[in-house]
Scaffold this motif. Structure first.
Motif, PDB file in Angstrom:
ATOM      1  N   ALA A 332       0.866  -1.147  -0.132  1.00  0.00           N
ATOM      2  CA  ALA A 332      -0.032   0.014  -0.034  1.00  0.00           C
ATOM      3  C   ALA A 332       0.933   1.211  -0.047  1.00  0.00           C
ATOM      4  CB  ALA A 332      -1.021  -0.013   1.339  1.00  0.00           C
ATOM      5  N   GLY A 333       0.658   2.108  -0.885  1.00  0.00           N
ATOM      6  CA  GLY A 333       1.394   3.433  -1.048  1.00  0.00           C
ATOM      7  C   GLY A 333       2.648   3.246  -1.545  1.00  0.00           C
ATOM      8  N   SER A 334       2.997   1.974  -2.329  1.00  0.00           N
ATOM      9  CA  SER A 334       4.234   1.779  -2.908  1.00  0.00           C
ATOM     10  C   SER A 334       3.923   2.048  -4.505  1.00  0.00           C
ATOM     11  CB  SER A 334       4.825   0.435  -2.820  1.00  0.00           C
ATOM     12  OG  SER A 334       4.125  -0.386  -3.372  1.00  0.00           O
ATOM     13  N   ALA A 335       5.056   1.983  -4.996  1.00  0.00           N
ATOM     14  CA  ALA A 335       4.911   1.897  -6.627  1.00  0.00           C
ATOM     15  C   ALA A 335       4.377   0.798  -7.314  1.00  0.00           C
ATOM     16  CB  ALA A 335       6.441   2.227  -7.243  1.00  0.00           C
ATOM     17  N   ASN A 336       3.740  -0.018  -6.524  1.00  0.00           N
ATOM     18  CA  ASN A 336       3.523  -1.284  -6.919  1.00  0.00           C
ATOM     19  C   ASN A 336       2.204  -1.476  -6.020  1.00  0.00           C
ATOM     20  OD1 ASN A 336       3.066  -3.956  -8.300  1.00  0.00           O
ATOM     21  ND2 ASN A 336       4.356  -4.960  -7.048  1.00  0.00           N
ATOM     22  N   ALA A 337       1.085  -0.799  -6.103  1.00  0.00           N
ATOM     23  CA  ALA A 337      -0.253  -1.071  -5.236  1.00  0.00           C
ATOM     24  C   ALA A 337      -1.083  -2.136  -5.919  1.00  0.00           C
ATOM     25  CB  ALA A 337      -0.801   0.351  -5.420  1.00  0.00           C
ATOM     26  N   HIS A 338      -0.929  -2.679  -7.144  1.00  0.00           N
ATOM     27  CA  HIS A 338      -1.658  -3.952  -7.304  1.00  0.00           C
ATOM     28  C   HIS A 338      -0.724  -5.041  -7.901  1.00  0.00           C
ATOM     29  CE1 HIS A 338      -5.144  -1.337  -7.169  1.00  0.00           C
ATOM     30  NE2 HIS A 338      -4.459  -0.359  -7.696  1.00  0.00           N
ATOM     31  N   PRO A 339      -0.086  -5.499  -6.789  1.00  0.00           N
ATOM     32  CA  PRO A 339       0.962  -6.748  -7.320  1.00  0.00           C
ATOM     33  C   PRO A 339       0.459  -7.901  -7.697  1.00  0.00           C
ATOM     34  CG  PRO A 339       0.822  -6.360  -4.912  1.00  0.00           C
ATOM     35  CD  PRO A 339       0.077  -5.485  -5.545  1.00  0.00           C
ATOM     36  N   VAL A 340       1.234  -8.421  -8.430  1.00  0.00           N
ATOM     37  CA  VAL A 340       1.240 -10.072  -8.867  1.00  0.00           C
ATOM     38  C   VAL A 340       1.967 -10.677  -7.538  1.00  0.00           C
ATOM     39  CG1 VAL A 340       1.630 -11.892 -10.238  1.00  0.00           C
ATOM     40  CG2 VAL A 340       0.964  -9.804 -11.129  1.00  0.00           C
ATOM     41  N   TRP A 341       1.534 -11.484  -6.826  1.00  0.00           N
ATOM     42  CA  TRP A 341       2.212 -12.164  -5.762  1.00  0.00           C
ATOM     43  C   TRP A 341       2.356 -13.650  -5.854  1.00  0.00           C
ATOM     44  CZ3 TRP A 341      -0.567 -14.631  -1.880  1.00  0.00           C
ATOM     45  CH2 TRP A 341      -2.090 -14.243  -1.779  1.00  0.00           C
ATOM     46  N   SER A 342       2.975 -14.355  -4.997  1.00  0.00           N
ATOM     47  CA  SER A 342       2.930 -15.763  -5.063  1.00  0.00           C
ATOM     48  C   SER A 342       3.633 -16.100  -3.532  1.00  0.00           C
ATOM     49  CB  SER A 342       3.975 -16.254  -6.007  1.00  0.00           C
ATOM     50  OG  SER A 342       5.322 -16.036  -5.801  1.00  0.00           O
ATOM     51  N   LEU A 343       3.010 -17.353  -3.398  1.00  0.00           N
ATOM     52  CA  LEU A 343       3.529 -18.141  -2.156  1.00  0.00           C
ATOM     53  C   LEU A 343       4.085 -19.382  -2.579  1.00  0.00           C
ATOM     54  CD1 LEU A 343       0.318 -17.791   0.218  1.00  0.00           C
ATOM     55  CD2 LEU A 343       2.290 -16.449   0.318  1.00  0.00           C
ATOM     56  N   SER A 344       5.236 -19.949  -1.975  1.00  0.00           N
ATOM     57  CA  SER A 344       5.853 -20.997  -2.392  1.00  0.00           C
ATOM     58  C   SER A 344       6.956 -21.539  -1.181  1.00  0.00           C
ATOM     59  CB  SER A 344       6.667 -20.888  -3.563  1.00  0.00           C
ATOM     60  OG  SER A 344       6.952 -22.276  -4.487  1.00  0.00           O
ATOM     61  N   ARG A 345       7.495 -22.577  -1.280  1.00  0.00           N
ATOM     62  CA  ARG A 345       8.474 -23.199  -0.519  1.00  0.00           C
ATOM     63  C   ARG A 345       9.618 -23.826  -1.530  1.00  0.00           C
ATOM     64  NH1 ARG A 345       3.951 -26.824   2.259  1.00  0.00           N
ATOM     65  NH2 ARG A 345       3.900 -28.738   0.834  1.00  0.00           N
ATOM     66  N   GLY A 346      10.806 -23.890  -0.742  1.00  0.00           N
ATOM     67  CA  GLY A 346      12.031 -24.420  -1.133  1.00  0.00           C
ATOM     68  C   GLY A 346      12.942 -24.998  -0.212  1.00  0.00           C
ATOM     69  N   ARG A 347      13.545 -25.888  -0.583  1.00  0.00           N
ATOM     70  CA  ARG A 347      14.446 -26.599   0.606  1.00  0.00           C
ATOM     71  C   ARG A 347      15.911 -26.389   0.274  1.00  0.00           C
ATOM     72  NH1 ARG A 347      14.348 -30.433   4.237  1.00  0.00           N
ATOM     73  NH2 ARG A 347      16.020 -32.073   4.349  1.00  0.00           N
ATOM     74  N   THR A 348      16.568 -25.820   0.908  1.00  0.00           N
ATOM     75  CA  THR A 348      18.058 -25.527   0.568  1.00  0.00           C
ATOM     76  C   THR A 348      18.881 -26.696   0.945  1.00  0.00           C
ATOM     77  OG1 THR A 348      18.105 -24.580   2.881  1.00  0.00           O
ATOM     78  CG2 THR A 348      17.690 -23.020   1.421  1.00  0.00           C
ATOM     79  N   ARG A 349      19.983 -26.399   0.150  1.00  0.00           N
ATOM     80  CA  ARG A 349      20.959 -27.535   0.142  1.00  0.00           C
ATOM     81  C   ARG A 349      21.652 -27.795   1.675  1.00  0.00           C
ATOM     82  NH1 ARG A 349      22.094 -25.911  -5.306  1.00  0.00           N
ATOM     83  NH2 ARG A 349      21.343 -27.299  -6.939  1.00  0.00           N
ATOM     84  N   THR A 350      21.773 -26.590   1.937  1.00  0.00           N
ATOM     85  CA  THR A 350      22.527 -26.368   3.471  1.00  0.00           C
ATOM     86  C   THR A 350      21.714 -25.663   4.305  1.00  0.00           C
ATOM     87  OG1 THR A 350      23.478 -24.309   2.700  1.00  0.00           O
ATOM     88  CG2 THR A 350      25.003 -26.284   2.299  1.00  0.00           C
ATOM     89  N   LEU A 351      22.058 -25.813   5.614  1.00  0.00           N
ATOM     90  CA  LEU A 351      21.335 -25.267   6.641  1.00  0.00           C
ATOM     91  C   LEU A 351      21.237 -23.698   6.814  1.00  0.00           C
ATOM     92  CD1 LEU A 351      21.897 -27.508   9.749  1.00  0.00           C
ATOM     93  CD2 LEU A 351      19.933 -27.549   8.360  1.00  0.00           C
ATOM     94  N   LEU A 352      20.404 -22.772   6.901  1.00  0.00           N
ATOM     95  CA  LEU A 352      20.628 -21.518   7.176  1.00  0.00           C
ATOM     96  C   LEU A 352      19.714 -20.957   8.277  1.00  0.00           C
ATOM     97  CD1 LEU A 352      19.668 -20.463   3.351  1.00  0.00           C
ATOM     98  CD2 LEU A 352      21.992 -20.062   4.712  1.00  0.00           C
ATOM     99  N   ASP A 353      20.179 -20.092   9.127  1.00  0.00           N
ATOM    100  CA  ASP A 353      19.351 -19.249  10.111  1.00  0.00           C
ATOM    101  C   ASP A 353      18.594 -18.073   9.403  1.00  0.00           C
ATOM    102  OD1 ASP A 353      21.262 -17.396   9.933  1.00  0.00           O
ATOM    103  OD2 ASP A 353      22.222 -17.807  11.929  1.00  0.00           O
TER     104      ASP A 353
END
Length: 417
Positions: A332-353
Motif C-alpha cells: 500500500a502506498g508503494s509504486a506497486n499498489a496492485h502486485p502479482v504475488w506468490s507463495l511457495s516453498r523451497g528446500r535449501t541444500r545447506t542449513l540457514l538461520d
C-alpha cells in the motif's frame, strides 16, 4: 490474534502430526499485528524474524504482546494455554480493554476460551452469535457437507459419491468401471491431507489401503478424477453488507496437496475467476443465512476442456488469507499498489538461520523493497529444520514474478526436484 492451527475444524485432532506441522506457520500472524494487539501462538517466534516484521510494518515492538504457548500435544490451543497457566496473562492483556479474538479457525474451544477471557470473537457482535455459526462452519469444512450445499446452490461438481469407510473399496471399483481414475478423500481434511488417487490399472484384487484418517467408520468422498489443467481458488468475506470477493489465484499442488499460490489468475482465466466469484457469492449468502461471518475460500479444478468444477470450501482463514493481508499492507502506498504475488516453498541444500537467509536476499537485491513494493518476503520465520523455507514474492507482472523465483532458487540454493 489466536493462532489456533491445532483445531478440529479442518482435520480431526487425532491427526496430531499434520496439525503440528501446520502450526509451524503460526509466525505469519505477526504480519497482522498493530499497536495494542496480542498474538497467542503455539510456536515461538525468533527475535530475528520479529525484528524483520517490525521493520517492514513499522510497528513498535513494545506496543504489542506475544504469548508463546508451550506444546501440549494434539489438543486445541485453548487447552494448551490453560495447561501452561497462561490464561490469566491473556485475560490481563486483553480482557479489560474491549478486545476481540481473531482466531485462525472458529471452533468450540476458541469460543469457550474467548468467554473465559471476557472478549468477543471477531467479527461477531456476541459469543452467542459466534456459537450459532458453529454448526454450519463445521459442516461446510467437510467434503460431504460442501457437496450437499453445492448441489443445492447449483455449483458444478465432479461426479462422486459419499460413503462410509467400509464402503469405500466397493465405491472405488464401481466408479472405475466408467472412469480411468478416481480420487478418494477423507471427509474432514485440508491441504490434500489423506487424499488418495487410484487408477483402474493400479487397483488390484485386494482391499484398497487407506491412510488412518477419519476413524474406522468415518465418511469419505470418492470422485471421478478429472483431467486437470489447473487448480484455482477464490477467497471471500461475509459481512453485514453482504459477500465480497477479496482475491483469486492459481494453487500450486502436488498430488492434490497444496504447495503454493499465485494471485491473481491470469487474464486468460478471467472467465474462471468470474465463475468462482459467482459461486463464492452464492455460497456466502448460504453461510450468512446460517449465521456465519468472516473469511472463507472456495477451491476448484479446471479441466483440459476449460470447464471449472468446485471441489471444496474452507470456512476459515486459509493458507492465503494472512499472506494476502500482508502483501496488501506492505505494498500500500508503494509504486506497486496492485502486485502479482506468490507463495511457495523451497528446500535449501545447506542449513540457514533467518539472518543468513535474509543477508543472501539483501546482497542479491531480492529482498522486499517497501518503496518499489517488490521482492521476496520470508513470511513464516526460519523453519525448524533450517532448510524448508516458505516465502512470498511480489512483482509487477507474472513474468517478473517468475524471474524473481528463479533467481531466489539460485541465491538460496534450493534443491531441484
Amino acid at each position: 490474534m489466536f493462532a489456533n492451527f491445532l483445531s478440529d475444524l479442518a482435520v480431526d485432532l487425532n491427526e496430531g502430526e499434520i496439525l503440528t506441522t501446520w502450526a509451524q506457520q503460526a509466525p505469519r500472524k505477526a504480519w497482522l499485528l498493530r499497536p495494542g494487539d496480542v498474538l497467542v501462538t503455539p510456536v515461538p517466534l525468533s527475535r530475528q524474524f520479529l525484528r524483520y516484521v517490525y521493520g517492514l510494518t513499522g510497528v513498535a515492538p513494545e506496543s504489542v504482546a506475544i504469548i508463546e504457548v508451550p506444546p501440549a500435544g494434539a489438543v486445541p490451543l485453548a487447552w494448551a494455554v490453560r495447561a501452561a497457566g497462561l490464561l490469566d496473562r491473556v485475560r490481563a492483556l486483553a480482557g479489560d480493554r474491549g478486545a476481540a479474538m481473531l482466531p485462525t479457525a472458529l471452533d468450540a474451544s476458541a469460543i469457550a476460551f474467548a468467554r473465559d477471557v471476557g472478549i468477543t470473537v471477531h467479527p461477531y457482535p456476541t459469543l452467542e452469535a459466534a456459537e450459532a455459526a458453529l454448526k454450519t462452519t463445521m459442516l461446510l469444512n467437510t467434503k460431504s457437507g460442501f457437496r450437499e450445499a453445492a448441489e443445492q446452490l447449483g455449483l458444478r461438481l465432479p461426479a462422486g459419491r459419499v460413503c462410509r469407510r467400509p464402503q469405500v473399496d466397493g465405491m472405488v471399483r464401481e466408479l472405475l468401471r466408467d472412469d480411468e481414475g478416481v480420487v478418494v478423500k477423507p471427509d474432514r481434511s485440508a491441504g490434500g491431507h489423506g487424499m488418495r488417487f487410484v487408477s483402474r490399472d493400479e487397483l488390484g484384487v485386494g482391499a484398497l489401503p487407506l491412510d488412518p484418517v477419519g476413524g474406522p467408520d468415518g465418511l469419505w468422498v470418492v470422485e471421478r478424477c478429472l483431467d486437470v489443467s489447473q487448480s484455482a481458488s477464490v477467497q471471500l468475506e461475509v459481512s453485514a453488507s453482504g459477500t465480497r470477493a477479496l482475491f483469486s489465484g492459481a494453487m500450486r499442488t502436488v498430488q492434490g496437496s497444496f504447495t503454493g499460490y499465485v494471485s491473481p489468475l491470469s487474464p486468460s482465466d478471467a472467465h474462471v475467476a468470474a465463475e468462482l466469484e459467482e459461486w463464492g457469492k452464492a455460497l456466502g449468502r448460504h453461510l450468512a443465512d446460517h449465521g456465519y461471518a468472516g473469511p472463507f475460500g472456495l477451491d476448484a479444478l479446471v479441466d483440459t476442456e476449460d470447464v471449472t468444477y468446485a471441489t471444496e470450501s474452507n470456512i476459515r482463514r486459509t493458507a492465503t488469507t494472512t499472506p494476502h493481508a500482508m502483501v496488501t499492507r506492505l505494498t500500500a502506498g508503494s509504486a506497486n499498489a496492485h502486485p502479482v504475488w506468490s507463495l511457495s516453498r523451497g528446500r535449501t541444500r545447506t542449513l540457514l538461520d533467518f539472518d543468513g537467509a535474509l543477508t543472501r536476499l539483501r546482497d542479491s537485491h531480492l529482498a522486499f523493497d517497501p518503496g518499489r513494493g517488490e521482492g521476496v518476503i520470508l513470511y513464516a520465520d526460519a523453519p525448524p529444520d533450517g532448510r524448508s523455507w516458505r516465502y512470498a514474492v511480489t512483482a509487477r507482472s507474472a513474468r517478473d514474478l517468475a524471474e524473481q523465483e528463479t533467481a531466489l532458487a539460485a541465491v538460496l540454493e534450493f534443491e531441484v526436484g
